[in-house]
Enzyme design. Structure first.
Site, PDB file in Angstrom:
ATOM      1  CG  ASP A 130      -2.025  -0.893   1.314  1.00  0.00           C
ATOM      2  OD1 ASP A 130      -2.292  -1.509   0.226  1.00  0.00           O
ATOM      3  OD2 ASP A 130      -2.466  -1.245   2.363  1.00  0.00           O
ATOM      4  NE  ARG A 182      -4.493  -1.666  -4.161  1.00  0.00           N
ATOM      5  CZ  ARG A 182      -4.228  -1.968  -3.085  1.00  0.00           C
ATOM      6  NH1 ARG A 182      -3.596  -1.008  -2.172  1.00  0.00           N
ATOM      7  NH2 ARG A 182      -4.166  -3.177  -2.520  1.00  0.00           N
TER       8      ARG A 182
HETATM    9  P1  FDA Z   1     -14.174   9.506  -4.860  1.00  0.00           P
HETATM   10  O1  FDA Z   1     -13.679   9.664  -3.653  1.00  0.00           O
HETATM   11  O2  FDA Z   1     -14.174  10.421  -5.964  1.00  0.00           O
HETATM   12  O3  FDA Z   1     -15.380   8.561  -4.741  1.00  0.00           O
HETATM   13  C1  FDA Z   1     -16.322   8.316  -5.889  1.00  0.00           C
HETATM   14  C2  FDA Z   1     -17.692   7.777  -5.423  1.00  0.00           C
HETATM   15  O4  FDA Z   1     -17.423   6.531  -4.577  1.00  0.00           O
HETATM   16  C3  FDA Z   1     -18.214   8.625  -4.243  1.00  0.00           C
HETATM   17  O5  FDA Z   1     -19.075   9.524  -4.784  1.00  0.00           O
HETATM   18  C4  FDA Z   1     -19.071   7.456  -3.409  1.00  0.00           C
HETATM   19  O6  FDA Z   1     -20.116   7.172  -4.222  1.00  0.00           O
HETATM   20  C5  FDA Z   1     -18.085   6.164  -3.470  1.00  0.00           C
HETATM   21  N1  FDA Z   1     -17.467   6.168  -2.500  1.00  0.00           N
HETATM   22  C6  FDA Z   1     -15.934   6.486  -2.075  1.00  0.00           C
HETATM   23  N2  FDA Z   1     -15.493   6.508  -1.127  1.00  0.00           N
HETATM   24  C7  FDA Z   1     -16.473   6.090  -0.209  1.00  0.00           C
HETATM   25  C8  FDA Z   1     -16.654   5.565   1.053  1.00  0.00           C
HETATM   26  N3  FDA Z   1     -15.624   5.513   1.837  1.00  0.00           N
HETATM   27  N4  FDA Z   1     -17.685   5.105   1.572  1.00  0.00           N
HETATM   28  C9  FDA Z   1     -18.840   5.162   0.627  1.00  0.00           C
HETATM   29  N5  FDA Z   1     -18.648   5.457  -0.619  1.00  0.00           N
HETATM   30  C10 FDA Z   1     -17.563   5.850  -0.860  1.00  0.00           C
HETATM   31  N6  FDA Z   1      -5.362   5.169  -0.514  1.00  0.00           N
HETATM   32  C11 FDA Z   1      -4.091   5.384  -0.252  1.00  0.00           C
HETATM   33  O7  FDA Z   1      -3.689   6.657  -0.333  1.00  0.00           O
HETATM   34  N7  FDA Z   1      -3.274   4.272  -0.359  1.00  0.00           N
HETATM   35  C12 FDA Z   1      -3.611   2.992  -0.734  1.00  0.00           C
HETATM   36  O8  FDA Z   1      -2.461   2.225  -0.719  1.00  0.00           O
HETATM   37  C13 FDA Z   1      -4.943   2.660  -1.157  1.00  0.00           C
HETATM   38  N8  FDA Z   1      -5.571   1.597  -1.385  1.00  0.00           N
HETATM   39  C14 FDA Z   1      -6.529   1.450  -1.653  1.00  0.00           C
HETATM   40  C15 FDA Z   1      -7.102   0.129  -2.357  1.00  0.00           C
HETATM   41  C16 FDA Z   1      -8.257   0.085  -2.860  1.00  0.00           C
HETATM   42  C17 FDA Z   1      -8.617  -1.306  -3.478  1.00  0.00           C
HETATM   43  C18 FDA Z   1      -9.022   0.938  -3.132  1.00  0.00           C
HETATM   44  C19 FDA Z   1     -10.290   0.935  -3.864  1.00  0.00           C
HETATM   45  C20 FDA Z   1      -8.841   2.360  -2.604  1.00  0.00           C
HETATM   46  C21 FDA Z   1      -7.529   2.449  -2.064  1.00  0.00           C
HETATM   47  N9  FDA Z   1      -7.170   3.759  -1.413  1.00  0.00           N
HETATM   48  C22 FDA Z   1      -5.724   4.022  -1.048  1.00  0.00           C
HETATM   49  C23 FDA Z   1      -8.098   4.828  -1.105  1.00  0.00           C
HETATM   50  C24 FDA Z   1      -8.097   5.824  -2.258  1.00  0.00           C
HETATM   51  O9  FDA Z   1      -6.949   6.680  -2.496  1.00  0.00           O
HETATM   52  C25 FDA Z   1      -9.330   6.793  -2.379  1.00  0.00           C
HETATM   53  O10 FDA Z   1      -9.272   7.203  -1.139  1.00  0.00           O
HETATM   54  C26 FDA Z   1     -10.728   6.079  -2.072  1.00  0.00           C
HETATM   55  O11 FDA Z   1     -10.686   5.092  -2.957  1.00  0.00           O
HETATM   56  C27 FDA Z   1     -11.827   6.972  -2.591  1.00  0.00           C
HETATM   57  O12 FDA Z   1     -11.682   7.563  -3.908  1.00  0.00           O
HETATM   58  P2  FDA Z   1     -12.539   7.070  -5.252  1.00  0.00           P
HETATM   59  O13 FDA Z   1     -11.646   6.727  -6.240  1.00  0.00           O
HETATM   60  O14 FDA Z   1     -13.333   5.960  -4.732  1.00  0.00           O
HETATM   61  O15 FDA Z   1     -13.416   8.362  -5.705  1.00  0.00           O
END
Ligand code: FDA
Length: 310
Positions: A130, A182
């Site tokens: 991560d 990732r």
């Molecule tokens: P965004 O935040 O724009 O969200 C898009 C939509 O997704 C929202 O409108 C909502 O509908 C939904 N959504 C997002 N988060 C939600 C929540 N918590 N609860 C409910 N709905 C939600 N970060 C990092 O810094 N280091 C890492 O190693 C990782 N590892 C990692 C692994 C995996 C498999 C994922 C999916 C994410 C991570 N992250 C991470 C977290 C990542 O950086 C980020 O903070 C989250 O994925 C939220 O961003 P989105 O891309 O989902 O988009």
């Protein structure tokens, strides 16, 4: 504003002590965390596997302050590997280098990673590192490269955050090295010098980096991408790009977090995409849970509802 507040709380010791002492808090954390034990995590993984979803198991815990704690975390990861092999779940492990001693010494961290990767290789397993806050970006990439180049482990991948200004260059280098990445947006509180403050820029960079990493040139070098997001705009952009460029569904994967957009996870799997769910488990759920609230402050209503339920 709320994002910053929750990210501040995620690192505040007083808030951690206060929340973790509340009896309802552990129950609420289960929305995003499989449970406190390895058995809980395996159970959740088996259920997701039955639905055609793969998993990435993360033993919660970060920033250990001494060698003994780093060794304990390493031993726990070795136990996770044995359990995954014994149960045959479709999963690999994700870990944070500060849990393995990166904040104590790079040498200790590399040593612990070598133990984990050696056993993982014997079992045919992969390990994803991560990415943490920007204070650790350079150090994390350095350890990753030491493991791949000096110790010749090919069963290890890394995470890149599209909110960081440096990520385009990092992705270019990682593609040339044929690494497994990732791609996420980024979950930590970062200053504007290192990270784009505007969400629109983070999103635009995400699509740009994704398309570069999925290019024929990058894939020819062995580069592999996990598109980790819940954002349907990003997901649709990925689907469009792979379709237009005739990229097979086995040449990349989608990833999402346990407890977030479950229906979308299942529908992508049903469409034939590889879908992996990140499943955290363990007692150290506090900072992980707070980062999830920071991403979507609407989740606070979910907590409030549970609080009044007693
Ligand atoms: P965004 O935040 O724009 O969200 C898009 C939509 O997704 C929202 O409108 C909502 O509908 C939904 N959504 C997002 N988060 C939600 C929540 N918590 N609860 C409910 N709905 C939600 N970060 C990092 O810094 N280091 C890492 O190693 C990782 N590892 C990692 C692994 C995996 C498999 C994922 C999916 C994410 C991570 N992250 C991470 C977290 C990542 O950086 C980020 O903070 C989250 O994925 C939220 O961003 P989105 O891309 O989902 O988009």
């Amino acid at each position: 504003m709320l994002r910053s507040f929750f990210l501040y709380l995620s690192a505040a010791g007083w808030a951690r002590r206060l929340l973790m002492a509340l009896p309802f808090a552990t129950r609420v954390s289960r929305r995003f965390v499989a449970g406190e034990t390895l058995d809980n995590a395996i159970e959740v993984t088996q259920k997701l596997n039955e639905k055609g979803l793969m998993a990435s198991l993360d033993l919660l815990g970060e920033s250990v302050h001494n060698e003994a704690d780093a060794k304990r975390a390493t031993d726990n990861y070795l136990a996770l590997l044995e359990k995954m092999a014994a149960t045959g779940v479709k999963a690999y492990a994700s870990l944070k280098l500060t849990a393995l001693g990166l904040g104590v010494s790079e040498d200790i961290c590399v040593l612990n990673m070598r133990r984990i990767l050696t056993r993982a290789r014997e079992l045919g397993h992969f390990i994803r590192i991560d990415m943490e806050g920007s204070a650790y970006t350079e150090k994390t990439l350095k350890v990753f490269r030491t493991l791949r180049e000096d110790y010749e482990f090919s069963n290890v991948g890394i995470v890149i955050q599209s909110y960081l200004r440096r990520s385009e260059q990092d992705m270019r280098e990682l593609a040339a090295e044929g690494s497994s990445v990732r791609l996420v947006k980024g979950a930590y509180k970062e200053p504007a010098e290192v990270a784009f403050p505007e969400k629109a820029d983070v999103d635009a960079n995400y699509v740009k980096l994704m398309e570069q990493y999925l290019s024929a040139e990058a894939r020819a070098k062995g580069a592999y991408l996990a598109v980790a997001t819940h954002d349907e705009k990003m997901i649709d952009a990925a689907k469009r790009f792979v379709e237009q460029n005739h990229i097979g569904k086995d040449q990349f994967e989608f990833q999402m977090l346990y407890g977030v957009r479950g229906a979308l996870q299942e529908s992508l799997a049903a469409e034939g995409y590889q879908m992996r769910v990140y499943i955290p488990y363990g007692t150290e759920w506090y900072p992980y849970f707070m980062r999830r609230l920071a991403e979507r402050p609407a989740n606070v209503w979910f907590i409030a509802k549970n609080f009044f339920r007693g």
